[in-house]
Design a protein around this motif. Structure first.
Motif, PDB file in Angstrom:
ATOM      1  N   GLN A  64       0.915  -1.218   0.683  1.00  0.00           N
ATOM      2  CA  GLN A  64       0.306  -0.026  -0.040  1.00  0.00           C
ATOM      3  C   GLN A  64       0.933   1.076   0.376  1.00  0.00           C
ATOM      4  N   ARG A  65       2.053   1.376   0.762  1.00  0.00           N
ATOM      5  CA  ARG A  65       2.631   2.554   0.616  1.00  0.00           C
ATOM      6  C   ARG A  65       3.246   2.800  -0.639  1.00  0.00           C
ATOM      7  N   CYS A  66       3.846   1.836  -1.604  1.00  0.00           N
ATOM      8  CA  CYS A  66       4.143   1.582  -2.791  1.00  0.00           C
ATOM      9  C   CYS A  66       3.405   2.392  -3.468  1.00  0.00           C
ATOM     10  N   LEU A  67       2.034   1.814  -3.324  1.00  0.00           N
ATOM     11  CA  LEU A  67       1.181   1.655  -4.676  1.00  0.00           C
ATOM     12  C   LEU A  67       0.950   3.886  -4.257  1.00  0.00           C
ATOM     13  N   ALA A  68       1.197   3.963  -2.734  1.00  0.00           N
ATOM     14  CA  ALA A  68       0.415   5.245  -3.123  1.00  0.00           C
ATOM     15  C   ALA A  68       2.310   5.993  -3.404  1.00  0.00           C
ATOM     16  N   SER A  69       3.067   5.438  -3.560  1.00  0.00           N
ATOM     17  CA  SER A  69       4.075   6.376  -3.750  1.00  0.00           C
ATOM     18  C   SER A  69       4.558   6.885  -5.035  1.00  0.00           C
ATOM     19  N   PRO A  70       5.100   8.684  -5.051  1.00  0.00           N
ATOM     20  CA  PRO A  70       4.825   9.164  -6.062  1.00  0.00           C
ATOM     21  C   PRO A  70       6.178   8.429  -6.726  1.00  0.00           C
ATOM     22  N   GLN A  71       7.271   7.612  -6.801  1.00  0.00           N
ATOM     23  CA  GLN A  71       8.126   6.918  -6.898  1.00  0.00           C
ATOM     24  C   GLN A  71       7.321   5.816  -8.032  1.00  0.00           C
ATOM     25  N   HIS A  72       6.364   5.420  -7.818  1.00  0.00           N
ATOM     26  CA  HIS A  72       5.250   3.969  -8.315  1.00  0.00           C
ATOM     27  C   HIS A  72       4.835   4.097  -9.499  1.00  0.00           C
ATOM     28  N   ARG A  73       4.064   6.305  -9.481  1.00  0.00           N
ATOM     29  CA  ARG A  73       3.131   6.498 -10.416  1.00  0.00           C
ATOM     30  C   ARG A  73       3.995   7.645 -11.374  1.00  0.00           C
ATOM     31  N   ALA A  74       5.123   7.587 -11.256  1.00  0.00           N
ATOM     32  CA  ALA A  74       6.810   7.406 -12.030  1.00  0.00           C
ATOM     33  C   ALA A  74       6.934   6.891 -12.958  1.00  0.00           C
ATOM     34  N   LEU A  75       7.015   5.873 -12.248  1.00  0.00           N
ATOM     35  CA  LEU A  75       8.022   4.314 -12.670  1.00  0.00           C
ATOM     36  C   LEU A  75       6.621   4.068 -14.058  1.00  0.00           C
ATOM     37  N   LEU A  76       5.473   3.699 -12.858  1.00  0.00           N
ATOM     38  CA  LEU A  76       4.597   3.509 -14.440  1.00  0.00           C
ATOM     39  C   LEU A  76       4.133   4.348 -15.296  1.00  0.00           C
ATOM     40  N   TYR A  77       4.452   5.895 -15.473  1.00  0.00           N
ATOM     41  CA  TYR A  77       4.313   6.207 -16.804  1.00  0.00           C
ATOM     42  C   TYR A  77       5.107   5.857 -17.869  1.00  0.00           C
ATOM     43  N   ALA A  78       6.542   5.838 -16.573  1.00  0.00           N
ATOM     44  CA  ALA A  78       7.527   5.359 -17.912  1.00  0.00           C
ATOM     45  C   ALA A  78       7.467   3.862 -18.608  1.00  0.00           C
ATOM     46  N   PHE A  79       7.100   3.163 -17.797  1.00  0.00           N
ATOM     47  CA  PHE A  79       6.027   2.081 -18.559  1.00  0.00           C
ATOM     48  C   PHE A  79       5.665   1.743 -19.540  1.00  0.00           C
ATOM     49  N   GLN A  80       4.959   2.827 -20.003  1.00  0.00           N
ATOM     50  CA  GLN A  80       3.458   2.958 -20.280  1.00  0.00           C
ATOM     51  C   GLN A  80       3.918   4.227 -21.182  1.00  0.00           C
ATOM     52  N   ALA A  81       5.306   5.026 -21.159  1.00  0.00           N
ATOM     53  CA  ALA A  81       4.966   5.994 -22.199  1.00  0.00           C
ATOM     54  C   ALA A  81       6.292   5.562 -23.456  1.00  0.00           C
ATOM     55  N   GLU A  82       6.577   4.584 -22.610  1.00  0.00           N
ATOM     56  CA  GLU A  82       7.596   4.074 -23.668  1.00  0.00           C
ATOM     57  C   GLU A  82       7.425   3.082 -24.569  1.00  0.00           C
ATOM     58  N   ARG A  83       5.346   2.139 -23.970  1.00  0.00           N
ATOM     59  CA  ARG A  83       5.080   0.994 -25.127  1.00  0.00           C
ATOM     60  C   ARG A  83       4.255   2.340 -26.028  1.00  0.00           C
ATOM     61  N   ALA A  84       3.627   3.657 -25.561  1.00  0.00           N
ATOM     62  CA  ALA A  84       3.015   4.824 -25.575  1.00  0.00           C
ATOM     63  C   ALA A  84       3.832   5.286 -27.329  1.00  0.00           C
ATOM     64  N   ALA A  85       5.567   5.434 -26.662  1.00  0.00           N
ATOM     65  CA  ALA A  85       6.224   6.241 -27.832  1.00  0.00           C
ATOM     66  C   ALA A  85       6.433   5.160 -29.266  1.00  0.00           C
ATOM     67  N   ALA A  86       6.606   3.801 -28.782  1.00  0.00           N
ATOM     68  CA  ALA A  86       6.537   3.010 -29.893  1.00  0.00           C
ATOM     69  C   ALA A  86       4.988   2.603 -30.951  1.00  0.00           C
ATOM     70  N   LYS A  87       3.996   3.810 -30.501  1.00  0.00           N
ATOM     71  CA  LYS A  87       2.677   3.792 -31.199  1.00  0.00           C
ATOM     72  C   LYS A  87       2.667   5.118 -31.988  1.00  0.00           C
ATOM     73  N   LEU A  88       2.324   4.893 -33.643  1.00  0.00           N
ATOM     74  CA  LEU A  88       2.832   6.419 -34.154  1.00  0.00           C
ATOM     75  C   LEU A  88       1.396   6.246 -34.615  1.00  0.00           C
ATOM     76  N   PRO A  89       1.078   7.941 -34.651  1.00  0.00           N
ATOM     77  CA  PRO A  89      -0.254   8.117 -35.334  1.00  0.00           C
ATOM     78  C   PRO A  89      -0.920   7.164 -36.371  1.00  0.00           C
ATOM     79  N   ASP A  90       0.740   7.605 -37.009  1.00  0.00           N
ATOM     80  CA  ASP A  90       0.176   7.663 -38.427  1.00  0.00           C
ATOM     81  C   ASP A  90       0.378   6.410 -38.871  1.00  0.00           C
ATOM     82  N   THR A  91       0.895   5.268 -38.467  1.00  0.00           N
ATOM     83  CA  THR A  91       1.331   4.179 -39.329  1.00  0.00           C
ATOM     84  C   THR A  91       0.263   2.695 -38.982  1.00  0.00           C
ATOM     85  N   THR A  92      -0.980   2.624 -38.575  1.00  0.00           N
ATOM     86  CA  THR A  92      -1.923   1.968 -37.858  1.00  0.00           C
ATOM     87  C   THR A  92      -2.518   1.263 -39.327  1.00  0.00           C
TER      88      THR A  92
END
Ligand code: CAA
Length: 705
Positions: A265-293
C-alpha cells in the motif's frame, strides 16, 4: 472444445476427465484484472463444489501464463477480490492445484503460480517478480511464499533485480517442480500422476525447510541491506522488499502477509510508483506512431551494416541477437578483419563472463559474414550505415546502396546529427531512407531514435518501429534537427553546466549534485566516458554558425588542447590510473578552471546543489518544450522516453517533462526568467512553456491530445 467458454471472465474452463482446466485468456498478456480475479474465484468454487473434479490445472493462453496485476487498474480504487485473496483461495483449495507455466509468469502471475500446490514450467518460459521496476513489491503474498520456496537469498535477488528466472533456473532453485515441453500436455500428465500417487495438496505457506537455516537467511538479508545505498540509490521500494523478506523469515505466514500488504500500500501511494508506471507506459506509447496503423510492415531476415568500427560492430551484434543474417561491409580487407574481430570479441567476452553458452555464441556468429563488395548486400532487407560523421562520405555510401540494394530494402543511416534528407537526396529512393540512431554501446543502450525525413514513406517508418521492438530497443520517432531529440537537449544542459562551472561551481560539485538527483552520471563524468574529443569536434563544427551573442565557455577546449580526452587518455575532467575507469578529482583541472574564470573576467560565486539541479533541469525542460513546438518531438512522452532510455534520467522521476509537471510549470518558467537576467541569450523561455503556464496546462495534457 471448451465446455464453459466465459469471455467475460478473462478465462475459460475445460474438462479433461476429473481435471478442471482453467485457461487464463485476457489478451494481450493475461493480466489479472478484476474479471479474471472474479473468474478464478468462481472456478475455485466450482472445483470445490463438484465432486467429479479432483484437481485443477492452471494454464495461460497465448504467449503468457500471466503478466501480473493489471497495471491499468493501478490508477483506480482497488476492487475486491484482491489478488491476495485469490491466491489465498487457490492455496486453501482442498483439491490439488497445478500451475503449468508457458511464457511469462510475472509479478502477480508468478504469485498465482506460487499459491498453487505444484508447478511445472515449459522450457523458454520466464518466471519473475519485476514489481520493483514499477516501484512496487509483490502484493499478493509473493514475498512470503517466494522465501519459503527458494530461500531468502534467491527470493531477494528475484525481487530486487526484477530479472526473471528461466525455467531451468526455476527448477534448480525449487521454484518449480518439473520442466515440460507443452504446458497443457505435460500439465495434464503431471496432474494425473499426482492424483494417482494421492499426493494431496502442498501449501507453499506451510513449507519450513528453507526457513530452518535462520543464520543463512539473516546473512542474505544483511547482505542486501548493505548494498541498498549503492545499488538502489534513491529508490523507495527495495528497502521495503528487504523488510518483507525479513518478515517472512521471522513471522508466521499470516502476519508476514499482513506486513507485506501494508508495505504494498505504501508503494502504491508513492510518487515513485506513479513515475515508474508512467515510464513503463510512455515507452510503449512511444512505439505507437499516430500515422502508422494498417500499413504493410516489412519482414526482416537479412541485414547489412556498413562500417565495422565500435558503433557498426555493436549494431551488427544487435542484429545477430535478433536472429538476423548480418553482412558487415568495410572498405578494405584490413578494416573488415578488424570489424569482424570486434564482433567476435563481444561474443568471446559474453562466453567468458558466462552470459552465453559457447554453442549459442557460435550459432550467432555463424549468421555473420563480411564483405568489401556492395553487391553482397543485394538481398538485404535493411542496411544500416555507420561510417564516420561526414556528409560526403555518407552520401557516397548511399549512392552505392541505391545502385546495389533490392527495391523495398530500407536504407538507414546511424548519423547522430547530419541531415538525413541530404543523404536521402543522393538516392533515387528517398522514401526508403531514414535514420536509425543507435547509442553506444549499441548492444546495451535501449534507446533507438528513428529519424524521419520528410520524404520517408509511412511504411518505412512503421517497419522501423517494428524492427526496433524486435531488436529489443525502445524506439522514439524524431524529426530532423542538429542532434535530433537527445543530443540537442544534451548540448543545452551541458552548456548550462559549463556556465555554472565558469561562474563558480566545480565540475565535481556539479557531477555530485546531478548524481544525487538520481542521474546515473554527471555531465563531466559522461564527457570523460564518451571522450572529450567528440564534444570538441562538435563545438568546432558549430563554431561558424554560433551566434556571436552566445556565451561560449572555453574551459573544455583548454582540457582538450592538453590531450585530456577522458578515460581513454587517462586524464580528462578526472584522472584515471592505468587500466581503471574510476576517476579521481584532479587539482590541475581546477587550476585551469580558475585561470579561465580569470581570463573571462568572472568572479566565482558559490552554488548550492539545489541550484545546480534547478538550472540543469530547467535547461533540459525548456529545450524539450522547444522540440515539441517545432514538431521534432511528437509528444512530451517522446522527450521523456529519450532521456530515460538514452541519457540516464532517473526513471523513478518519470522523465524531464513529467517531472516538470510535478514540480509545476510555473516554477520552471519562473526559474528560467530569473536566470535570463544574467544570460538572456541562453535562457530564452520556450513559447510553448509560456503558453502552458498561461493556460494553466501541463505537458501531460499534450500527451493526451
Ligand atoms: N497489465 C496490463 N497491461 C499490460 C501488462 C500488465 N501487467 N503488461 C503488459 N501490458 C500491456 C502493455 O501495456 C502493452 O499494451 P499496448 O499494446 O496497449 O501497448 C501490451 O500489454 C503488450 O506489452 P508489451 O508491449 O510490453 O509486450 P511484450 O511482449 O514486449 O512484453 C511482458 C510482455 C514481458 C509481459 C511485458 O509487457 C511486461 O514486462 N509487463 C509488465 C509485467 C509486470 O511488471 N508485472 C508486474 C505487475 S505488478 C504486480 O503484479 C503487483 C502485484 O503483485 C499485485
Amino acid at each position: 472444445m471448451p465446455d464453459n467458454h466465459q469471455p467475460d471472465r478473462g478465462l475459460h474452463l475445460e474438462r479433461s476427465g476429473n481435471i478442471l482446466i482453467v485457461i487464463l485468456d485476457n489478451p494481450p498478456v493475461n493480466a489479472l484484472g478484476l474479471r479474471v480475479r472474479r473468474g478464478l474465484l468462481a472456478a475455485l468454487r466450482q472445483a470445490q463444489s463438484e465432486e467429479q473434479i479432483h484437481a485443477l490445472l492452471l494454464l495461460g493462453s497465448g504467449k503468457n501464463f500471466a503478466a501480473g496485476a493489471d497495471i491499468r487498474e493501478f490508477n483506480q480504487p482497488r476492487q475486491p477480490p484482491l489478488l491476495r485473496e485469490v491466491c489465498d483461495q487457490i492455496e486453501t483449495c482442498t483439491k490439488p492445484v497445478i500451475a503449468a507455466i508457458a511464457g511469462n509468469a510475472l509479478g502477480g502471475g508468478l504469485e498465482v503460480a506460487m499459491a498453487a500446490h505444484y508447478r511445472l514450467a515449459v522450457k523458454g518460459s520466464r518466471l519473475g517478480l519485476p514489481e520493483v521496476n514499477l516501484g512496487l513489491l509483490p502484493g499478493a503474498g509473493g514475498s512470503q511464499r517466494s522465501v519459503r520456496l527458494i530461500g531468502a537469498e534467491a527470493a531477494l535477488d528475484l525481487m530486487l533485480s526484477g530479472r526473471p528466472l528461466s525455467a531451468e533456473q526455476a527448477l534448480e532453485l525449487g521454484m518449480v517442480d518439473r520442466l515440460g515441453l507443452d504446458a497443457r500436455v505435460d500439465g495434464l500428465v503431471y496432474a494425473h500422476e499426482l492424483l494417482a500417487d494421492r499426493c494431496g495438496v502442498r501449501r507453499s505457506s506451510e513449507l519450513t525447510t528453507r526457513l530452518a537455516d535462520s543464520a543463512a537467511q539473516q546473512a542474505a538479508i544483511d547482505a542486501a541491506r548493505t548494498k541498498l545505498p549503492t545499488q538502489f540509490r534513491g529508490l523507495f521500494s527495495p528497502a521495503l522488499i528487504i523488510d518483507c523478506v525479513a518478515a517472512a523469515c521471522e513471522q508466521p505466514f499470516a502476519a508476514g502477509c499482513q506486513f507485506e500488504a501494508a508495505q504494498f500500500q505504501r508503494c502504491l501511494a508513492s510518487p515513485q510508483h506513479r513515475a515508474l508506471l508512467y515510464a513503463f507506459q510512455a515507452e510503449r506509447a512511444a512505439a505507437k506512431l499516430p500515422d502508422t496503423t494498417g500499413l504493410a510492415i516489412a519482414a526482416f531476415s537479412q541485414a547489412g551494416v556498413i562500417g565495422g568500427g565500435t558503433m557498426g560492430a555493436g549494431i551488427a551484434v544487435v542484429m545477430l541477437e535478433a536472429d538476423l543474417q548480418v553482412t558487415l561491409l568495410e572498405r578494405d580487407e584490413q578494416s573488415l578483419a578488424a570489424g569482424l574481430s570486434r564482433v567476435e570479441e563481444f561474443y568471446r567476452q559474453r562466453v567468458s563472463k558466462k552470459r552465453l553458452s559457447a554453442t549459442a555464441a557460435a550459432a550467432r556468429l555463424a549468421k555473420l559474414r563480411g564483405t568489401t563488395e556492395y553487391r553482397d548486400l543485394a538481398t538485404a532487407d535493411l542496411v544500416v550505415e555507420a561510417v564516420y560523421e561526414d556528409l560526403a562520405a555518407k552520401q557516397a555510401v548511399f549512392r552505392q546502396l541505391d545502385s546495389h540494394c533490392k527495391p523495398g530494402a530500407i536504407l538507414a543511416s546511424n548519423t547522430s546529427y547530419l541531415d538525413i534528407a541530404a543523404i536521402a537526396a543522393v538516392t533515387n529512393r528517398p522514401q526508403a531512407v531514414i535514420g536509425l540512431h543507435f547509442f553506444s554501446p549499441a548492444p546495451v543502450m535501449r534507446l533507438l531514435e528513428i529519424v524521419v525525413p520528410p520524404q520517408a514513406a509511412a511504411e518505412v517508418i512503421a517497419s522501423a518501429v517494428v524492427l526496433a521492438r524486435r531488436l529489443g530497443k525502445v524506439p522514439v520517432r524524431t524529426g530532423i534537427c542538429d542532434g535530433f531529440i537527445g543530443n540537442r537537449i544534451m548540448s543545452v544542459y551541458r552548456r548550462a553546466a559549463e556556465a555554472m562551472l565558469e561562474d563558480g561551481a566545480s565540475p565535481y560539485q556539479i557531477d555530485t549534485a546531478v548524481r544525487e538527483f538520481g542521474f546515473a552520471m554527471g555531465p563531466f563524468q559522461i564527457l570523460d566516458v564518451a571522450g572529450g574529443d567528440i564534444a570538441w569536434a562538435t563545438r568546432k563544427r558549430r563554431a561558424a554558425q554560433r551566434d556571436p551573442q552566445e556565451r561560449y565557455v572555453q574551459i573544455a577546449d583548454r582540457l582538450c588542447e592538453q590531450g585530456w580526452f577522458g578515460q581513454k587518455s587517462g586524464r580528462g575532467w578526472y584522472r584515471y590510473e592505468p587500466g581503471s575507469n574510476h576517476g579521481v578529482q584532479d587539482p590541475a583541472v581546477l587550476e585551469i578552471v580558475a585561470r579561465e574564470r580569470e581570463r573571462a573576467g568572472v568572479t566565482p560565486r558559490p552554488f548550492s546543489a539545489e541550484e545546480i539541479v534547478r538550472r540543469y533541469l530547467a535547461a533540459m525542460i525548456n529545450e524539450g518544450a522547444n522540440l515539441l513546438a517545432e514538431g521534432i518531438a511528437l509528444r512530451p512522452l517522446d522527450v521523456d522516453v529519450v532521456l530515460l532510455a538514452g541519457y540516464g534520467f532517473p526513471r523513478y522521476r518519470g522523465g524531464p517533462l513529467y517531472y516538470a509537471d510535478k514540480i509545476g510549470l510555473a516554477r520552471v518558467l519562473d526559474d528560467i526568467t530569473t536566470f535570463a537576467a544574467e544570460d538572456p541569450q541562453f535562457w530564452r523561455p520556450s513559447p510553448l512553456l509560456i503558453r502552458l503556464v498561461e493556460q494553466g496546462q501541463t505537458f501531460a495534457s499534450l500527451n493526451a491530445e
